[in-house]
Motif scaffolding. Structure first.
Motif, PDB file in Angstrom:
ATOM      1  N   ARG A  51       5.105   9.258   8.499  1.00  0.00           N
ATOM      2  CA  ARG A  51       5.169  10.128   7.317  1.00  0.00           C
ATOM      3  C   ARG A  51       3.760  10.397   6.815  1.00  0.00           C
ATOM      4  NH1 ARG A  51       5.459   8.965   1.830  1.00  0.00           N
ATOM      5  NH2 ARG A  51       5.625   6.736   2.330  1.00  0.00           N
ATOM      6  N   TYR A  52       3.503  11.656   6.482  1.00  0.00           N
ATOM      7  CA  TYR A  52       2.181  12.026   5.970  1.00  0.00           C
ATOM      8  C   TYR A  52       2.126  11.794   4.464  1.00  0.00           C
ATOM      9  CZ  TYR A  52      -1.755  14.867   4.399  1.00  0.00           C
ATOM     10  OH  TYR A  52      -2.913  15.290   3.805  1.00  0.00           O
ATOM     11  N   VAL A  53       1.107  11.079   4.026  1.00  0.00           N
ATOM     12  CA  VAL A  53       0.897  10.810   2.600  1.00  0.00           C
ATOM     13  C   VAL A  53      -0.279  11.661   2.146  1.00  0.00           C
ATOM     14  CG1 VAL A  53       0.403   9.051   0.870  1.00  0.00           C
ATOM     15  CG2 VAL A  53       1.769   8.467   2.900  1.00  0.00           C
ATOM     16  N   ALA A  54       0.028  12.693   1.319  1.00  0.00           N
ATOM     17  CA  ALA A  54      -1.022  13.633   0.901  1.00  0.00           C
ATOM     18  C   ALA A  54      -2.061  12.969   0.026  1.00  0.00           C
ATOM     19  CB  ALA A  54      -0.384  14.825   0.185  1.00  0.00           C
ATOM     20  N   GLY A  55      -1.631  12.007  -0.805  1.00  0.00           N
ATOM     21  CA  GLY A  55      -2.555  11.385  -1.755  1.00  0.00           C
ATOM     22  C   GLY A  55      -3.721  10.697  -1.072  1.00  0.00           C
ATOM     23  N   THR A  56      -3.456  10.096   0.062  1.00  0.00           N
ATOM     24  CA  THR A  56      -4.531   9.410   0.798  1.00  0.00           C
ATOM     25  C   THR A  56      -4.968  10.180   2.039  1.00  0.00           C
ATOM     26  OG1 THR A  56      -2.890   8.153   2.065  1.00  0.00           O
ATOM     27  CG2 THR A  56      -3.702   7.154   0.030  1.00  0.00           C
ATOM     28  N   ASP A  57      -4.289  11.297   2.275  1.00  0.00           N
ATOM     29  CA  ASP A  57      -4.572  12.135   3.449  1.00  0.00           C
ATOM     30  C   ASP A  57      -4.526  11.295   4.734  1.00  0.00           C
ATOM     31  OD1 ASP A  57      -5.151  14.406   4.890  1.00  0.00           O
ATOM     32  OD2 ASP A  57      -7.318  14.149   4.749  1.00  0.00           O
ATOM     33  N   GLN A  58      -3.472  10.482   4.836  1.00  0.00           N
ATOM     34  CA  GLN A  58      -3.303   9.625   6.012  1.00  0.00           C
ATOM     35  C   GLN A  58      -1.849   9.604   6.441  1.00  0.00           C
ATOM     36  OE1 GLN A  58      -4.787   5.782   4.871  1.00  0.00           O
ATOM     37  NE2 GLN A  58      -6.908   6.279   5.396  1.00  0.00           N
ATOM     38  N   ASP A  59      -1.654   9.325   7.728  1.00  0.00           N
ATOM     39  CA  ASP A  59      -0.297   9.126   8.233  1.00  0.00           C
ATOM     40  C   ASP A  59       0.117   7.687   7.985  1.00  0.00           C
ATOM     41  OD1 ASP A  59      -0.019  11.704   9.130  1.00  0.00           O
ATOM     42  OD2 ASP A  59      -0.747  11.264  11.150  1.00  0.00           O
ATOM     43  N   LYS A  60       1.294   7.504   7.464  1.00  0.00           N
ATOM     44  CA  LYS A  60       1.835   6.169   7.238  1.00  0.00           C
ATOM     45  C   LYS A  60       2.933   5.909   8.253  1.00  0.00           C
ATOM     46  CE  LYS A  60       3.989   3.114   3.842  1.00  0.00           C
ATOM     47  NZ  LYS A  60       4.511   2.971   2.470  1.00  0.00           N
ATOM     48  N   GLU A  61       2.729   4.863   9.051  1.00  0.00           N
ATOM     49  CA  GLU A  61       3.709   4.498  10.065  1.00  0.00           C
ATOM     50  C   GLU A  61       4.654   3.438   9.522  1.00  0.00           C
ATOM     51  OE1 GLU A  61       1.582   3.247  13.487  1.00  0.00           O
ATOM     52  OE2 GLU A  61       0.953   5.277  14.062  1.00  0.00           O
ATOM     53  N   THR A  62       5.938   3.678   9.712  1.00  0.00           N
ATOM     54  CA  THR A  62       6.949   2.701   9.326  1.00  0.00           C
ATOM     55  C   THR A  62       7.320   1.882  10.546  1.00  0.00           C
ATOM     56  OG1 THR A  62       7.832   4.186   7.630  1.00  0.00           O
ATOM     57  CG2 THR A  62       9.256   2.379   8.360  1.00  0.00           C
ATOM     58  N   ALA A  63       7.111   0.587  10.466  1.00  0.00           N
ATOM     59  CA  ALA A  63       7.363  -0.285  11.618  1.00  0.00           C
ATOM     60  C   ALA A  63       8.858  -0.394  11.886  1.00  0.00           C
ATOM     61  CB  ALA A  63       6.767  -1.667  11.390  1.00  0.00           C
ATOM     62  N   ARG A  64       9.198  -0.446  13.140  1.00  0.00           N
ATOM     63  CA  ARG A  64      10.592  -0.666  13.504  1.00  0.00           C
ATOM     64  C   ARG A  64      10.945  -2.121  13.192  1.00  0.00           C
ATOM     65  NH1 ARG A  64      13.363   2.666  16.461  1.00  0.00           N
ATOM     66  NH2 ARG A  64      11.417   3.641  17.169  1.00  0.00           N
ATOM     67  N   PRO A  65      12.061  -2.371  12.537  1.00  0.00           N
ATOM     68  CA  PRO A  65      12.418  -3.764  12.244  1.00  0.00           C
ATOM     69  C   PRO A  65      12.431  -4.611  13.512  1.00  0.00           C
ATOM     70  CG  PRO A  65      13.867  -2.253  11.072  1.00  0.00           C
ATOM     71  CD  PRO A  65      13.048  -1.416  12.001  1.00  0.00           C
ATOM     72  N   ALA A  66      11.918  -5.829  13.389  1.00  0.00           N
ATOM     73  CA  ALA A  66      11.800  -6.697  14.562  1.00  0.00           C
ATOM     74  C   ALA A  66      13.142  -6.946  15.231  1.00  0.00           C
ATOM     75  CB  ALA A  66      11.159  -8.028  14.155  1.00  0.00           C
ATOM     76  N   THR A  67      14.194  -7.117  14.435  1.00  0.00           N
ATOM     77  CA  THR A  67      15.517  -7.362  15.016  1.00  0.00           C
ATOM     78  C   THR A  67      16.004  -6.151  15.794  1.00  0.00           C
ATOM     79  OG1 THR A  67      16.491  -6.688  12.900  1.00  0.00           O
ATOM     80  CG2 THR A  67      16.152  -9.046  13.273  1.00  0.00           C
ATOM     81  N   GLN A  68      15.723  -4.957  15.253  1.00  0.00           N
ATOM     82  CA  GLN A  68      16.139  -3.739  15.946  1.00  0.00           C
ATOM     83  C   GLN A  68      15.363  -3.562  17.245  1.00  0.00           C
ATOM     84  OE1 GLN A  68      15.085   0.736  15.149  1.00  0.00           O
ATOM     85  NE2 GLN A  68      16.664   0.124  13.669  1.00  0.00           N
ATOM     86  N   ARG A  69      14.063  -3.799  17.182  1.00  0.00           N
ATOM     87  CA  ARG A  69      13.245  -3.641  18.389  1.00  0.00           C
ATOM     88  C   ARG A  69      13.653  -4.643  19.454  1.00  0.00           C
ATOM     89  NH1 ARG A  69       6.729  -4.490  19.030  1.00  0.00           N
ATOM     90  NH2 ARG A  69       6.464  -3.178  20.890  1.00  0.00           N
ATOM     91  N   ARG A  70      13.923  -5.875  19.038  1.00  0.00           N
ATOM     92  CA  ARG A  70      14.341  -6.898  19.996  1.00  0.00           C
ATOM     93  C   ARG A  70      15.683  -6.527  20.625  1.00  0.00           C
ATOM     94  NH1 ARG A  70      15.270 -11.245  16.768  1.00  0.00           N
ATOM     95  NH2 ARG A  70      13.031 -11.288  16.421  1.00  0.00           N
ATOM     96  N   ALA A  71      16.606  -6.014  19.794  1.00  0.00           N
ATOM     97  CA  ALA A  71      17.910  -5.617  20.321  1.00  0.00           C
ATOM     98  C   ALA A  71      17.771  -4.457  21.298  1.00  0.00           C
ATOM     99  CB  ALA A  71      18.843  -5.231  19.165  1.00  0.00           C
ATOM    100  N   LEU A  72      16.898  -3.511  20.974  1.00  0.00           N
ATOM    101  CA  LEU A  72      16.665  -2.391  21.890  1.00  0.00           C
ATOM    102  C   LEU A  72      16.087  -2.880  23.206  1.00  0.00           C
ATOM    103  CD1 LEU A  72      15.183   0.283  19.437  1.00  0.00           C
ATOM    104  CD2 LEU A  72      17.351   0.447  20.671  1.00  0.00           C
ATOM    105  N   TYR A  73      15.187  -3.840  23.129  1.00  0.00           N
ATOM    106  CA  TYR A  73      14.556  -4.347  24.353  1.00  0.00           C
ATOM    107  C   TYR A  73      15.564  -5.100  25.209  1.00  0.00           C
ATOM    108  CZ  TYR A  73      11.097  -6.578  27.368  1.00  0.00           C
ATOM    109  OH  TYR A  73      10.368  -6.998  28.450  1.00  0.00           O
ATOM    110  N   ARG A  74      16.378  -5.936  24.595  1.00  0.00           N
ATOM    111  CA  ARG A  74      17.399  -6.654  25.362  1.00  0.00           C
ATOM    112  C   ARG A  74      18.373  -5.672  26.007  1.00  0.00           C
ATOM    113  NH1 ARG A  74      21.001 -10.065  23.302  1.00  0.00           N
ATOM    114  NH2 ARG A  74      20.838 -11.624  24.951  1.00  0.00           N
ATOM    115  N   ASP A  75      18.743  -4.631  25.259  1.00  0.00           N
ATOM    116  CA  ASP A  75      19.641  -3.626  25.812  1.00  0.00           C
ATOM    117  C   ASP A  75      18.982  -2.896  26.983  1.00  0.00           C
ATOM    118  OD1 ASP A  75      22.191  -1.947  25.473  1.00  0.00           O
ATOM    119  OD2 ASP A  75      20.632  -0.404  25.370  1.00  0.00           O
TER     120      ASP A  75
END
Length: 723
Positions: A253-277
């Motif tokens: 998501r782009y944050v205009a106030g800081t003129d930077q992209d903000k990355e939202t981390a994938r929850p660890a449980t979700q990422r682990r489940a995706l990897y196991r799958d």
């Protein structure tokens, strides 16, 4: 005068007011223009900022959509792969139709000149007859020259055409011969597959996986394969994608106030489940590709070990870490609709495979059968990685799970059914085997110890408890190291079998498997020439109850004795089977278990004390280099104990007239040393001990202390741990 002055002042004042008004108007106009400019500039800036923000927001959305597309592709790997066409032998068949002969411009003949073309050039001449005749001759001469040139060019074209045709025919013949050899080889390969040839199966199925169109290019496809024709089983190691294949970022998501992209981390449980799958999908897709390619009925089951190359978190060394494994019979796999399954549930529940609970932390599972463990001539073929080398694997360096699988493969090679157990909750059992032989067969529980040092007797005791708890017929303890006297003593008379490293290597080689113990015959606590089991038959042992009347003769002359050594020959009367042993001690404590010389440890690590074949009238013999004994050793204790296998109900009441003959290197008798007789109820006895005196000489001191608990009780007193 005053009125005139007043008028001048008024004019001057009016002029001043006009000037001020003009300046004010100019100032206001300038301010207006400045405000208009600033508004226009602000509008431009806002429009630029809005355009910039829209661009950055669009770029953030694009990155998010890309991440979502990557995850969707990973989630749909199996379904997408199942839509790919199955690999077929026909896809390898080469068409015999070749590119046709195409000579290009050489196919077109050189145009030949025509006489009338040259005659027409002279038709308009209006000269006299003489000049006309001359013109006709000149035209004919030009025609003749042109025809000759064209004819020569045509002959050159025909020559080049023939040479090119000859070249094409040679090329076509070579191509056709190569195609027919290739297609003939495919026919032979198909026949070999139908016949269950291991090499053909390895070659075909490895090629099918490596050439598969079901795998995205960014995923690895390193494969090692082997084929067991007896079980009609293909055994595979398949490289899995690493944890980084699942995007760590969920959205941007782009944050205009800081003129930077903000990355939202994938929850660890979700990422682990995706990897196991993803890992489960990869294994199922490998199974699908292999079974779909089996148009020759070569497979009844497939073993897939999915691994990643990484540093083992336990050892820190580079290793292949198996994160999932499954053995899938065709009967179970053929009923699956892979496009509809939950990959993890299908793998773990439907096919009873194993999948790491924490593959993100490289938590390995117990591998199934590995390609390198499959015996026979099929070999191991690797694509995308390194093929198995000729050097035998070092059992000391082998991954513990791989070592357990190798032991299971050994039991299978010996004609038994054998499987490895789950890594956790195995109840102290690494391999379960079933010996189908009547009477002596039955259920066997196996423990595996990849040790460098002597296995402690507590491990043997624990194995015996497991045998009783599991209701097994036998327990087997297999190690890369050795066992001490306490272990063998405890195992006597119990349904236990101990397999030290030297015997393990011998068994592996006997049954067509590979393995070595380090770089030499003696490596990290594995004594060279150590006996392999209680029946190793060392010389310091008499198991013949009639030995008092018929001396037990050696099968071959005993080896020569070094000049600086002595032989202690022991004899006795009475029909009793005995084990005669020696302990190198400091005080009343043995230096180490390896310094206890008995039937399964025929010499000390430095070779200063060793058992040797005996000659009449002796019934047992020990060779000693007194000057070679360890510096801190001050006693050499000789003991005797009833052999519980030969005569479990006997005691030492029949042990009489015992003596020790001290012999020199040439066999000459230096002295005879009397020892005490045995007593009823006792099953072990200290015969006596040689003790180092302050001047370095050795003095013999008679023993006589007996033990009712056999060798086990005696050893405890000398500090040998007995389970």
């Amino acid at each position: 005068m005053s009125r005139r002055s007043s008028g001048l002042i008024g004019v001057w004042a009016e002029a001043q007011r006009q000037q001020q008004r003009t300046q004010l108007i100019q100032q206001r106009e300038a301010e207006r223009r400045q405000r208009a400019y600033e508004r226009d500039a602000a509008r431009d800036r806002r429009e630029q900022q809005a355009a910039y923000r829209q661009h950055r927001e669009a770029e953030a959305r694009r990155r998010t959509e890309q991440l979502e597309a990557e995850v969707a592709a990973l989630q749909g790997l199996l379904a997408t792969g199942c839509r790919a066409p199955a690999f077929r032998m026909a896809s390898l068949v080469r068409d015999e139709r070749l590119e046709p002969f195409n000579p290009g411009t050489l196919a077109h003949p050189v145009p030949m000149p025509q006489l009338h073309q040259f005659q027409q050039q002279s038709s308009g001449w209006t000269l006299g007859s003489g000049r006309r005749a001359q013109a006709e001759r000149e035209a004919h001469d030009r025609y003749t020259q042109a025809w000759q040139a064209a004819h020569a060019a045509e002959q050159e074209r025909l020559r080049q055409l023939a040479a090119y045709r000859q070249q094409y025919d040679r090329w076509a013949a070579e191509q056709l011969a190569g195609i027919r050899r290739h297609n003939g080889g495919l026919t032979e390969l198909a026949d070999a597959l139908r016949a269950g040839d291991p090499e053909a199966a390895v070659e075909y199925f490895s090629a099918a996986l490596y050439a598969s169109t079901a795998w995205p290019e960014e995923l690895p496809r390193q494969v090692s394969a082997a084929y067991d024709p007896a079980a009609r089983q293909l055994v595979l190691d398949w490289e899995l994608p690493r944890y980084e294949a699942v995007p760590e970022t969920k959205s941007v998501r782009y944050v205009a106030g800081t003129d930077q992209d903000k990355e939202t981390a994938r929850p660890a449980t979700q990422r682990r489940a995706l990897y196991r799958d993803l890992l489960a999908q990869c294994v199922l897709l490998v199974l699908r590709e292999v079974y779909a390619a089996d148009e020759f009925g070569a497979l009844e089951s497939v073993v897939v070990n999915g691994f990643v190359d990484d540093h083992d978190p336990v050892t820190g060394r580079e290793a292949q870490l198996v994160l999932t494994t499954v053995q899938a019979p065709l009967s179970a796999f053929s009923g699956l609709r892979l496009e509809q399954v939950s990959a993890v549930d299908c793998l773990t529940d439907g096919l009873r495979g194993q999948l790491s609970a924490r593959p993100d932390q490289l938590t390995a599972v117990r591998a199934g059968r590995r390609p390198g463990e499959v015996g026979g001539a099929g070999g191991v073929v690797s694509h995308g990685g390194h093929a198995d080398g000729e050097e035998e694997p070092d059992l000391f360096q082998m991954d513990p799970i791989a070592f357990e699988n190798l032991v299971a493969e050994l039991f299978r090679a010996m004609g038994m059914e054998a499987v490895t157990t789950q890594r956790s909750g195995d109840g102290g059992v690494d391999v379960e085997a079933l010996d189908p032989a009547p009477i002596r067969g039955g259920r066997i529980v196996v423990q595996v110890k990849r040790y460098r040092n002597t296995v402690p007797p507590t491990a043997v005791r624990d194995l015996y408890g497991t045998v009783q708890d599991k209701g097994a017929n036998k327990g087997v303890l297999v190690t890369t190291a050795s066992f001490g006297p306490g272990s063998y003593t405890f195992a006597n008379g119990k349904p236990l079998e101990l397999v030290p490293g030297a015997e393990l290597v011998e068994l592996l080689h006997r049954y067509g498997l590979r393995g070595r113990l380090g770089g030499g015959a003696r490596e990290a606590g594995v004594p060279a020439q150590r006996g392999a089991g209680r029946n190793a038959g060392t010389a310091a042992r008499s198991s013949d109850p009639a030995a008092d009347t018929v001396p037990a003769l050696p099968l071959a002359p005993p080896p020569p004795v070094a000049a600086d050594r002595n032989v202690l020959g022991m004899s006795w009367s009475g029909r009793v089977a005995l084990d005669v042993c020696a302990l190198v001690c400091e005080g009343n404590r043995v230096l180490s278990e390896d310094h206890f010389v008995f039937f399964n440890n025929p010499q000390t690590p430095d070779g200063s004390v060793r058992s040797r074949p005996h000659t009449a009238p002796d019934k047992a013999a020990v060779e000693v280099g007194f000057d070679a004994l360890p510096r801190r050793a001050d006693r050499l204790v000789l003991v005797a104990a009833i052999d519980p296998e030969a005569d479990p109900d006997a005691d030492l009441a029949g042990f009489t007239d015992a003596r020790i003959r001290l012999l020199d290197a040439a066999g000459g008798e230096i002295d005879q040393l009397e020892v005490s007789d045995g007593r009823a109820g006792e099953t072990a006895l200290v015969l006596g001990s040689f003790r180092r005196r302050p001047n370095g000489d050795w003095k013999f001191v008679i023993g006589g202390k007996g033990y009712r608990g056999g060798l086990e009780d005696l050893l405890r007193e000398y500090g040998v741990e007995v389970a």
